[in-house]
Design a protein around this motif. Structure first.
Motif, PDB file in Angstrom:
ATOM      1  N   THR A  61       0.831  -1.209   0.000  1.00 11.75           N
ATOM      2  CA  THR A  61       0.000   0.000   0.000  1.00 11.75           C
ATOM      3  C   THR A  61       0.861   1.253   0.000  1.00 11.75           C
ATOM      4  OG1 THR A  61      -1.783  -1.141   1.180  1.00 11.75           O
ATOM      5  CG2 THR A  61      -1.800   1.261   1.239  1.00 11.75           C
ATOM      6  N   TYR A  62       1.915   1.238   0.803  1.00 13.02           N
ATOM      7  CA  TYR A  62       2.822   2.393   0.845  1.00 13.02           C
ATOM      8  C   TYR A  62       3.517   2.580  -0.499  1.00 13.02           C
ATOM      9  CZ  TYR A  62       6.809   5.344   1.930  1.00 13.02           C
ATOM     10  OH  TYR A  62       7.745   6.354   1.901  1.00 13.02           O
ATOM     11  N   PHE A  63       4.006   1.492  -1.068  1.00 14.67           N
ATOM     12  CA  PHE A  63       4.681   1.581  -2.360  1.00 14.67           C
ATOM     13  C   PHE A  63       3.752   2.144  -3.445  1.00 14.67           C
ATOM     14  CE2 PHE A  63       7.496  -2.254  -1.067  1.00 14.67           C
ATOM     15  CZ  PHE A  63       8.319  -1.406  -0.321  1.00 14.67           C
ATOM     16  N   ALA A  64       2.517   1.688  -3.442  1.00 13.94           N
ATOM     17  CA  ALA A  64       1.555   2.175  -4.437  1.00 13.94           C
ATOM     18  C   ALA A  64       1.304   3.670  -4.263  1.00 13.94           C
ATOM     19  CB  ALA A  64       0.249   1.397  -4.314  1.00 13.94           C
ATOM     20  N   SER A  65       1.219   4.116  -3.011  1.00 10.97           N
ATOM     21  CA  SER A  65       1.024   5.544  -2.740  1.00 10.97           C
ATOM     22  C   SER A  65       2.185   6.361  -3.283  1.00 10.97           C
ATOM     23  CB  SER A  65       0.879   5.763  -1.226  1.00 10.97           C
ATOM     24  OG  SER A  65       0.875   7.142  -0.920  1.00 10.97           O
ATOM     25  N   VAL A  66       3.407   5.875  -3.082  1.00 12.11           N
ATOM     26  CA  VAL A  66       4.597   6.582  -3.549  1.00 12.11           C
ATOM     27  C   VAL A  66       4.611   6.682  -5.065  1.00 12.11           C
ATOM     28  CG1 VAL A  66       7.119   6.458  -3.719  1.00 12.11           C
ATOM     29  CG2 VAL A  66       6.003   6.015  -1.529  1.00 12.11           C
ATOM     30  N   THR A  67       4.377   5.571  -5.751  1.00 14.83           N
ATOM     31  CA  THR A  67       4.447   5.593  -7.213  1.00 14.83           C
ATOM     32  C   THR A  67       3.304   6.406  -7.823  1.00 14.83           C
ATOM     33  OG1 THR A  67       3.321   3.441  -7.264  1.00 14.83           O
ATOM     34  CG2 THR A  67       5.723   3.435  -7.409  1.00 14.83           C
ATOM     35  N   ASN A  68       2.127   6.326  -7.244  1.00 17.05           N
ATOM     36  CA  ASN A  68       1.007   7.118  -7.760  1.00 17.05           C
ATOM     37  C   ASN A  68       1.288   8.614  -7.624  1.00 17.05           C
ATOM     38  OD1 ASN A  68      -0.553   4.916  -8.516  1.00 17.05           O
ATOM     39  ND2 ASN A  68      -1.592   4.779  -6.536  1.00 17.05           N
ATOM     40  N   THR A  69       1.853   9.009  -6.489  1.00 20.19           N
ATOM     41  CA  THR A  69       2.185  10.418  -6.282  1.00 20.19           C
ATOM     42  C   THR A  69       3.295  10.857  -7.234  1.00 20.19           C
ATOM     43  OG1 THR A  69       1.601  10.217  -3.941  1.00 20.19           O
ATOM     44  CG2 THR A  69       2.887  12.128  -4.570  1.00 20.19           C
ATOM     45  N   TYR A  70       4.281   9.992  -7.413  1.00 19.78           N
ATOM     46  CA  TYR A  70       5.386  10.311  -8.321  1.00 19.78           C
ATOM     47  C   TYR A  70       4.883  10.450  -9.757  1.00 19.78           C
ATOM     48  CZ  TYR A  70      10.284  10.496  -9.710  1.00 19.78           C
ATOM     49  OH  TYR A  70      11.516  10.917 -10.189  1.00 19.78           O
ATOM     50  N   ASP A  71       3.971   9.580 -10.143  1.00 21.37           N
ATOM     51  CA  ASP A  71       3.458   9.624 -11.510  1.00 21.37           C
ATOM     52  C   ASP A  71       2.662  10.897 -11.794  1.00 21.37           C
ATOM     53  OD1 ASP A  71       4.670   7.237 -11.984  1.00 21.37           O
ATOM     54  OD2 ASP A  71       2.852   6.013 -11.905  1.00 21.37           O
ATOM     55  N   ARG A  72       2.001  11.413 -10.782  1.00 20.29           N
ATOM     56  CA  ARG A  72       1.294  12.685 -10.982  1.00 20.29           C
ATOM     57  C   ARG A  72       2.288  13.798 -11.289  1.00 20.29           C
ATOM     58  NH1 ARG A  72      -2.085  10.622  -6.885  1.00 20.29           N
ATOM     59  NH2 ARG A  72      -1.003  11.767  -5.226  1.00 20.29           N
ATOM     60  N   MET A  73       3.427  13.779 -10.612  1.00 22.32           N
ATOM     61  CA  MET A  73       4.476  14.749 -10.922  1.00 22.32           C
ATOM     62  C   MET A  73       5.027  14.499 -12.331  1.00 22.32           C
ATOM     63  SD  MET A  73       8.057  14.975 -11.208  1.00 22.32           S
ATOM     64  CE  MET A  73       8.678  13.575 -10.286  1.00 22.32           C
ATOM     65  N   MET A  74       5.206  13.229 -12.685  1.00 19.99           N
ATOM     66  CA  MET A  74       5.771  12.878 -13.983  1.00 19.99           C
ATOM     67  C   MET A  74       4.873  13.292 -15.144  1.00 19.99           C
ATOM     68  SD  MET A  74       8.733  11.475 -14.242  1.00 19.99           S
ATOM     69  CE  MET A  74       8.507  10.630 -15.790  1.00 19.99           C
ATOM     70  N   SER A  75       3.591  13.443 -14.877  1.00 24.43           N
ATOM     71  CA  SER A  75       2.667  13.822 -15.946  1.00 24.43           C
ATOM     72  C   SER A  75       2.995  15.212 -16.495  1.00 24.43           C
ATOM     73  CB  SER A  75       1.219  13.787 -15.442  1.00 24.43           C
ATOM     74  OG  SER A  75       0.997  14.807 -14.468  1.00 24.43           O
ATOM     75  N   LYS A  76       3.789  15.970 -15.752  1.00 25.09           N
ATOM     76  CA  LYS A  76       4.171  17.309 -16.186  1.00 25.09           C
ATOM     77  C   LYS A  76       5.397  17.300 -17.097  1.00 25.09           C
ATOM     78  CE  LYS A  76       2.256  19.339 -11.982  1.00 25.09           C
ATOM     79  NZ  LYS A  76       2.517  20.161 -10.762  1.00 25.09           N
ATOM     80  N   LEU A  77       5.998  16.121 -17.281  1.00 26.04           N
ATOM     81  CA  LEU A  77       7.163  16.020 -18.148  1.00 26.04           C
ATOM     82  C   LEU A  77       6.756  16.172 -19.606  1.00 26.04           C
ATOM     83  CD1 LEU A  77      10.227  15.285 -18.414  1.00 26.04           C
ATOM     84  CD2 LEU A  77       9.468  12.913 -18.733  1.00 26.04           C
ATOM     85  N   ASN A  78       7.419  17.066 -20.325  1.00 32.93           N
ATOM     86  CA  ASN A  78       7.160  17.260 -21.748  1.00 32.93           C
ATOM     87  C   ASN A  78       7.997  16.267 -22.546  1.00 32.93           C
ATOM     88  OD1 ASN A  78       6.725  18.088 -24.346  1.00 32.93           O
ATOM     89  ND2 ASN A  78       7.688  20.095 -24.112  1.00 32.93           N
ATOM     90  N   GLN A  79       7.405  15.113 -22.839  1.00 20.81           N
ATOM     91  CA  GLN A  79       8.149  14.067 -23.530  1.00 20.81           C
ATOM     92  C   GLN A  79       8.521  14.461 -24.957  1.00 20.81           C
ATOM     93  OE1 GLN A  79       6.384  10.082 -23.085  1.00 20.81           O
ATOM     94  NE2 GLN A  79       4.976  11.024 -21.626  1.00 20.81           N
ATOM     95  N   SER A  80       7.676  15.240 -25.599  1.00 20.45           N
ATOM     96  CA  SER A  80       7.933  15.587 -27.000  1.00 20.45           C
ATOM     97  C   SER A  80       9.205  16.400 -27.163  1.00 20.45           C
ATOM     98  CB  SER A  80       6.751  16.356 -27.580  1.00 20.45           C
ATOM     99  OG  SER A  80       6.595  17.613 -26.934  1.00 20.45           O
ATOM    100  N   TRP A  81       9.621  17.083 -26.101  1.00 19.07           N
ATOM    101  CA  TRP A  81      10.845  17.890 -26.173  1.00 19.07           C
ATOM    102  C   TRP A  81      12.048  17.036 -26.551  1.00 19.07           C
ATOM    103  CZ3 TRP A  81      15.388  17.449 -23.304  1.00 19.07           C
ATOM    104  CH2 TRP A  81      16.321  18.484 -23.469  1.00 19.07           C
ATOM    105  N   TYR A  82      12.099  15.813 -26.079  1.00 18.26           N
ATOM    106  CA  TYR A  82      13.281  14.977 -26.298  1.00 18.26           C
ATOM    107  C   TYR A  82      13.517  14.709 -27.775  1.00 18.26           C
ATOM    108  CZ  TYR A  82      13.558  14.245 -21.303  1.00 18.26           C
ATOM    109  OH  TYR A  82      13.681  14.451 -19.963  1.00 18.26           O
TER     110      TYR A  82
END
Length: 467
Positions: A145-166
């Protein structure tokens, strides 16, 4: 692609970074296992306590095994072979875990870095005994449960990554599959690792720490702090393979070796042990700045990123950032980053030839007025003093700290401001007769205007005369 973090929390090698699709982080059994073992062995870099409840759970479950043969062996290989920091994670990613048993992937001998191969074999043998003996699998399941909370929170931050820039920036797709692993107990430490097995192909790992938590102990990942680290790790998957084509270039080898030798103390302190790593890190870090510029980061954040890299020893970072700006403006001439690499080689060659001049640009305090440092008879009615610098300074920042004499001996009441030429700063004082004063002028915020080099710390001490 991992569609549901809870269902595939511990699946290894399932994450594929494909630009244009959502990127998901993982918690990896191998990484958590090796991190916990390093913690039990007393490795300082694996003993951050930011994740308080998780760390408490670790010690509650495993402290009874601190004297196990495996833990003693980890201490020994650290002393004998320097197995610490990234070497722990290199071991983790060079293993696979099936049916509760660890074994090496087919490319382990070339992917393990500085591990002695016989020591590595012995380690894995002890690891398997320890994993079963301690019911490690049960512990990891209990933290799902803790691990899932960490990855879900991290993924919300990752959604701001502009992948097309690469693709726009590099003009190519990355080589290999990119894996973002959250080291839940790794605190402020981030590690990179790559494996090149026949079975799994090239796997690039960004093993990210977590060091920010809310009042309830939940991990949080503010984008302005964490996203540059993600951008950094993605950049490696594009930049590192290019150097493989040019590392035998005589000009690059000679110039980069000079630069590495010049900044060797700082580079080695960050585990950058050769000129090749230094070159890749330079380009990765400069490209992070280009990402920030292209994605509407504030000037403050851009400058802060450059300053951070200068502090880490990459003193050529600002002109390198400017050079990569020239690449961006001339994509008709340089469709791909690879096409621009000869210009980069020339940059390092020129920088190496002028490294002594470049280092001389670090600002220092040349004098103070109207009295000299360590004076014993300063007029207590004096209300202002001026500090003079060897270089032009950024006029939007400064930093004064208390000295050894403490807060009561700190005389500054106000910073009046910089001179028009940016080579001096005036401050207001509040003095008493027959009193000792001290302040430290630091490179924390005092930076040169040209390269953002930090000021060499300078302590000002004086005493006022009796009335």
């Amino acid at each position: 692609m991992i569609k549901k973090i809870l269902l595939s929390l511990f699946t290894v090698f399932t994450f594929v970074s494909t630009f244009g699709q959502a990127i998901h982080s993982q918690v990896d059994k191998r990484v958590e296992t090796l991190s916990i073992i390093a913690r039990l062995a007393g490795y300082k870099e694996y003993n951050d306590n930011f994740a308080k409840k998780y760390v408490e759970d670790i010690h509650r479950h495993f402290d009874a095994y601190k004297d196990d043969t495996l833990i003693g062996y980890m201490k020994d290989v650290n002393k004998k072979d320097g197995i610490n920091d990234d070497a722990v994670m290199s071991m983790a990613t060079s293993l696979e875990l099936k049916g509760g048993t660890f074994s090496f992937i087919d490319s382990w001998k070339k992917d393990l870095g500085r591990w002695n191969q016989e020591h590595a074999k012995q380690f894995v043998s002890l690891l398997n005994v320890f994993f079963e003996k301690t019911n490690f699998e049960d512990f990891l399941k209990s933290e799902a449960t803790y691990f899932a909370s960490v990855t879900n929170t991290y993924d919300r931050m990752m959604s701001k990554l502009n992948q097309s820039w690469y693709y726009q920036y590099y003009g190519t797709k990355p080589q290999g599959k990119f894996n973002i692993i959250i080291g839940c107990g790794n605190g402020g430490q981030n590690y990179g690792s790559t494996t090149t097995s026949i079975k799994y192909g090239k796997q690039i790992y960004a093993i990210m720490g977590s060091w920010s938590f809310d009042e309830d102990g939940n991990a949080i990942f503010p984008a302005d702090i964490y996203l540059p680290f993600v951008v950094h790790e993605f950049n490696h998957s594009f930049i590192n393979p290019i150097l493989e084509k040019y590392e035998n270039n005589a000009t690059l080898k000679n110039s980069a070796a000079i630069l590495f030798d010049t900044m060797k103390t700082k580079m080695v302190a960050d585990n950058y042990g050769n000129w090749q790593t230094m070159v890749n890190e330079s380009l990765v870090r400069a490209s992070v700045v280009r990402y920030l510029k292209a994605n509407n980061a504030s000037e403050k954040d851009v400058i802060s990123e450059i300053m951070n890299q200068v502090n880490l020893g990459f003193i050529w970072i600002k002109p390198l950032v400017d050079l990569l700006g020239d690449y961006e403006k001339n994509r008709n001439l340089y469709p791909k980053f690879d096409d621009f690499y000869p210009r980069i080689i020339t940059f390092f060659d020129t920088t190496a030839k002028h490294i002594t001049t470049l280092k001389s640009k670090f600002p220092k305090i040349t004098s103070i007025g109207p009295f000299t440092n360590h004076s014993e008879d300063v007029d207590p009615s004096l209300k202002e003093m001026t500090i003079y610098f060897s270089e032009k300074m950024r006029d939007d920042t400064y930093s004064f700290y208390y000295g050894e004499l403490g807060k009561n001996a700190f005389p500054v009441t106000k910073v009046i401001g910089y001179s028009d030429d940016k080579k001096s700063i005036k401050i207001s004082l509040n003095l008493k007769p027959d009193t000792e004063y001290e302040m430290v002028v630091t490179g924390d915020k005092f930076k040169s205007d040209e390269y953002y080099y930090p000021l060499r710390n300078y302590t000002i001490k004086f005493k006022t005369r009796k009335l």
